[in-house]
Enzyme design. Structure first.
Site, PDB file in Angstrom:
ATOM      1  N   CYS A 163       0.355   4.329   8.097  1.00  0.00           N
ATOM      2  CA  CYS A 163       0.697   3.472   9.161  1.00  0.00           C
ATOM      3  C   CYS A 163      -0.932   2.970   9.590  1.00  0.00           C
ATOM      4  O   CYS A 163      -2.025   4.307   9.988  1.00  0.00           O
ATOM      5  CB  CYS A 163       0.863   3.603  10.274  1.00  0.00           C
ATOM      6  SG  CYS A 163       0.450   2.939  12.278  1.00  0.00           S
ATOM      7  N   GLU A 215       5.780  -6.616  -8.598  1.00  0.00           N
ATOM      8  CA  GLU A 215       6.104  -7.843  -7.459  1.00  0.00           C
ATOM      9  C   GLU A 215       7.389  -8.506  -7.810  1.00  0.00           C
ATOM     10  O   GLU A 215       6.858  -9.990  -7.878  1.00  0.00           O
ATOM     11  CB  GLU A 215       4.919  -8.756  -7.565  1.00  0.00           C
ATOM     12  CG  GLU A 215       4.222  -8.049  -7.459  1.00  0.00           C
ATOM     13  CD  GLU A 215       3.373  -7.293  -5.974  1.00  0.00           C
ATOM     14  OE1 GLU A 215       4.189  -7.513  -5.230  1.00  0.00           O
ATOM     15  OE2 GLU A 215       2.272  -6.496  -5.527  1.00  0.00           O
ATOM     16  N   PHE A 218       0.631  -1.095  -0.047  1.00  0.00           N
ATOM     17  CA  PHE A 218       0.330  -0.345  -0.299  1.00  0.00           C
ATOM     18  C   PHE A 218       0.476   1.151  -0.044  1.00  0.00           C
ATOM     19  O   PHE A 218       0.029   2.150   0.147  1.00  0.00           O
ATOM     20  CB  PHE A 218      -1.050  -0.179   0.876  1.00  0.00           C
ATOM     21  CG  PHE A 218      -1.496  -1.274   0.999  1.00  0.00           C
ATOM     22  CD1 PHE A 218      -3.036  -1.584   0.265  1.00  0.00           C
ATOM     23  CD2 PHE A 218      -2.030  -1.918   2.661  1.00  0.00           C
ATOM     24  CE1 PHE A 218      -3.604  -2.658   0.519  1.00  0.00           C
ATOM     25  CE2 PHE A 218      -2.212  -3.330   1.937  1.00  0.00           C
ATOM     26  CZ  PHE A 218      -3.415  -3.785   1.162  1.00  0.00           C
TER      27      PHE A 218
END
EC number: 2.7.1.21
Length: 199
Positions: free
Chosen positions: A145, A89, A18
């Site tokens: 966070c 990835e 993210f």
């Protein structure tokens, strides 16, 4: 990033889940397309979260990609006319991806890679540390966070809402149902069942 003439180079985009890695990869690849460069993109077959033949960011931006099972499959494609090669990835590929990226750069390609630098335990996620070491340019992105809103460099794995155990498998493909970004203070890795029994 300066251009090196008569040779290629490797760019590495990394950070926690993210943090915008795929988004940044897509942005750089699209810039290549706008510049009329020939762009080819690869993604690991294991990553089928959003689409089999596209890289899709968590924000929904997408670009066509070739689905491959091993890094060696990249070299089976005719890349002689290709300027820019994107690989998303990277942590899901075997360590041979590092040598392949170097080979491609040595042949004059701009190789743009993206992947997690740490696993859910906050340990280096191979082969990213090796790839970062041989890259000409490394961009480390931060997320926010989910607990406190601070900059996040870690990926929290959650199983039924609870932190994953340290001895759980390293690879578990998922998105916001299994993971969330965390800062150092709020990142938790549960002890293994064996450790609990010994206490």
């Amino acid at each position: 990033m300066y251009e090196t003439y008569h040779s290629g180079w490797i760019e590495c985009i990394t950070g926690s889940m993210f943090s915008g890695k795929s988004e940044e990869l897509i942005r750089r690849l699209r810039r290549g397309l706008y510049a009329k460069q020939k762009v080819v993109v690869f993604k690991p077959a294991i990553d089928d979260r959003y689409h089999k033949d596209k890289i899709v960011s968590h924000n929904g931006n997408a670009i066509e990609a070739i689905n491959i099972s091993t890094a060696a499959e990249i070299l089976k494609h005719d890349l002689s006319e290709v300027d820019v090669i994107g690989i998303d990835e990277v942590q899901f590929f075997e360590n041979g991806i590092v040598h392949i990226a170097e080979q491609l750069a040595e042949k004059g390609h701009r190789v743009i890679t993206a992947g997690l630098d740490m696993d859910f335990r906050a340990q280096p996620f191979e082969p990213m540390p090796q790839l970062m070491a041989v890259s000409e340019d490394v961009t480390k992105l931060q997320a926010v966070c989910a607990v406190c809103g601070a900059s996040s460099s870690r990926t929290q794995r959650l199983i039924d809402g609870n932190p994953a155990k340290i001895d759980d498998p390293v690879i578990l493909v998922g998105a916001n149902e299994s993971y969330e970004p965390r800062c150092r203070a709020h990142h938790i890795v549960a002890p293994s069942n064996t450790e609990k029994e010994e206490m």
